[in-house]
Design a protein around this motif. Structure first.
Motif, PDB file in Angstrom:
ATOM      1  N   LEU A  35       0.704  -0.953   0.229  1.00  0.00           N
ATOM      2  CA  LEU A  35       0.572   0.411  -0.234  1.00  0.00           C
ATOM      3  C   LEU A  35       0.855   1.417   0.599  1.00  0.00           C
ATOM      4  O   LEU A  35       0.207   2.161  -1.037  1.00  0.00           O
ATOM      5  CB  LEU A  35      -1.022  -0.279   1.766  1.00  0.00           C
ATOM      6  N   GLU A  44      -4.094   4.575  -8.600  1.00  0.00           N
ATOM      7  CA  GLU A  44      -5.264   4.109  -7.732  1.00  0.00           C
ATOM      8  C   GLU A  44      -5.398   3.992  -6.605  1.00  0.00           C
ATOM      9  O   GLU A  44      -6.731   4.155  -5.577  1.00  0.00           O
ATOM     10  CB  GLU A  44      -6.851   3.520  -9.013  1.00  0.00           C
ATOM     11  N   LEU A  45      -5.002   2.640  -6.454  1.00  0.00           N
ATOM     12  CA  LEU A  45      -5.061   1.868  -4.761  1.00  0.00           C
ATOM     13  C   LEU A  45      -4.537   2.290  -3.947  1.00  0.00           C
ATOM     14  O   LEU A  45      -5.355   2.864  -3.060  1.00  0.00           O
ATOM     15  CB  LEU A  45      -4.086   0.466  -5.445  1.00  0.00           C
ATOM     16  N   LYS A  48      -7.209   5.592  -3.378  1.00  0.00           N
ATOM     17  CA  LYS A  48      -8.144   4.912  -2.286  1.00  0.00           C
ATOM     18  C   LYS A  48      -7.183   4.604  -0.977  1.00  0.00           C
ATOM     19  O   LYS A  48      -8.275   5.041   0.085  1.00  0.00           O
ATOM     20  CB  LYS A  48      -8.446   4.114  -2.723  1.00  0.00           C
ATOM     21  N   ALA A  49      -5.906   4.765  -0.743  1.00  0.00           N
ATOM     22  CA  ALA A  49      -5.589   4.153   0.403  1.00  0.00           C
ATOM     23  C   ALA A  49      -5.056   5.386   1.199  1.00  0.00           C
ATOM     24  O   ALA A  49      -4.769   5.196   2.839  1.00  0.00           O
ATOM     25  CB  ALA A  49      -4.472   2.688   0.300  1.00  0.00           C
ATOM     26  N   VAL A  59      -7.724  -0.084   5.927  1.00  0.00           N
ATOM     27  CA  VAL A  59      -8.070  -0.293   4.362  1.00  0.00           C
ATOM     28  C   VAL A  59      -9.651  -0.846   3.547  1.00  0.00           C
ATOM     29  O   VAL A  59      -9.273  -2.079   4.879  1.00  0.00           O
ATOM     30  CB  VAL A  59      -6.934  -0.065   3.210  1.00  0.00           C
ATOM     31  N   ASP A  62     -12.561  -5.234   0.743  1.00  0.00           N
ATOM     32  CA  ASP A  62     -12.459  -6.040  -0.406  1.00  0.00           C
ATOM     33  C   ASP A  62     -10.913  -5.309  -1.393  1.00  0.00           C
ATOM     34  O   ASP A  62     -11.035  -6.179  -2.225  1.00  0.00           O
ATOM     35  CB  ASP A  62     -13.798  -5.488  -1.021  1.00  0.00           C
ATOM     36  N   LEU A  63     -10.978  -4.064  -1.325  1.00  0.00           N
ATOM     37  CA  LEU A  63      -8.669  -3.745  -1.793  1.00  0.00           C
ATOM     38  C   LEU A  63      -8.327  -4.044  -1.434  1.00  0.00           C
ATOM     39  O   LEU A  63      -7.578  -4.598  -2.246  1.00  0.00           O
ATOM     40  CB  LEU A  63      -8.577  -2.589  -1.332  1.00  0.00           C
ATOM     41  N   ASP A  66      -8.302  -8.134  -3.482  1.00  0.00           N
ATOM     42  CA  ASP A  66      -8.532  -7.844  -4.425  1.00  0.00           C
ATOM     43  C   ASP A  66      -6.972  -7.927  -4.903  1.00  0.00           C
ATOM     44  O   ASP A  66      -6.398  -8.867  -6.099  1.00  0.00           O
ATOM     45  CB  ASP A  66      -8.956  -6.597  -5.374  1.00  0.00           C
TER      46      ASP A  66
END
Ligand code: AP5
Length: 215
Positions: A35, A44-45, A48-49, A59, A62-63, A66
């Motif tokens: 992360l 993108e990850l 979001k994190a 976090v 679901d992230l 994945d």
């Protein structure tokens, strides 16, 4: 070896995982490192994190799942893996169990590093981490200092404090651990996989893990 490393922030999961990779070629998979690299790369990850991490919150599951479904199917995991910072919640532990069943792999053990809170607080405020995403060597200004000019012995990049090492974020990370991650101790006890280690010496911990996995 195929193990899960449990323990509060600063318990020494990353330090022990790095030593164990040198033992039998098992790979360290740190969701925290993955992360942090994503945040640094601005992916993108990472976008979001970032906020969750800086606040010391988890976090969303679901992230993480994945990322981990893809990572654990990569060829280097065949030799063995040391899961550092994953799973972190009961839903993650259940999803990991299903994933391992699907790919036909059994865990050897879930190692719980049991470290007193005063030691943890001291370690977190004195930790330094190599800023090179490909290195991320872990230092401590008291127990394992970087070079005198503050750079990493392995790659020469600056060893720095992490963005989640503010007093407020540390407090939140410990609270999050107690609420969301500590229940995994019971989860793995019921699975018959739990081994709690209370030693504060990394060398002793590494030896205890090796012995637990041999059994
Ligand atoms: P993550 O990077 O996993 O952080 P953490 O669990 O808070 O753990 P740390 O990396 O802080 O500590 P550590 O136990 O590895 O200790 P270390 O070896 O560095 O996660 C960061 C964030 O990412 C989370 O807050 C969350 O937002 C997110 N995240 C990550 N995974 C997630 C997931 N699965 N689900 C949802 N969100 C997720 O050691 C600490 C210090 O102590 C170092 O300075 C070290 O040199 C020193 N030290 C270690 N062992 C010893 C020893 N035996 N004696 C003396 N000093 C020692």
């Amino acid at each position: 070896m195929r193990i899960v490393l449990l323990g509060a922030p600063g318990a020494g999961k990353g330090t022990v995982a790095k030593s164990l990779t040198e033992f039998d070629g098992s790979v360290q998979i740190s969701t925290g490192d993955i992360l942090r690299n994503a945040v640094k790369a601005g992916s993108e990850l990472g976008k979001k994190a970032k906020g969750y991490m800086e606040r010391g919150e988890l976090v969303p599951d679901d992230l993480i799942m994945d990322i981990m479904e893809v990572r654990m199917k990569e060829p280097d995991c065949q030799k063995g893996f040391l899961l550092d910072g994953f799973p972190r919640t009961i839903p993650q532990a259940e999803a990991l169990k299903k994933l391992l069943e699907k790919i036909g792999i059994k865990l050897d053990a879930a190692i719980n590093l049991d470290v007193p809170t005063d030691v943890i607080l001291d370690r977190l405020t004195t930790r330094r981490t190599c800023s090179n995403p490909d290195c991320q060597e872990i230092y401590n200004i008291k127990s394992k200092p970087p070079k005198p000019d503050g750079t990493c012995f392995k790659c020469g990049s600056p060893a720095v404090q992490r963005a989640d090492e503010t007093e407020e974020a540390i407090k939140q990370r410990l609270a999050t651990y107690n609420e969301k991650t500590a229940p995994l101790i019971d989860f793995y006890k019921k699975e018959g996989l739990l081994k709690t280690i209370s030693s504060l010496s990394s060398q002793e911990i590494v030896e205890e893990v090796k012995a637990a996995v041999k059994k």
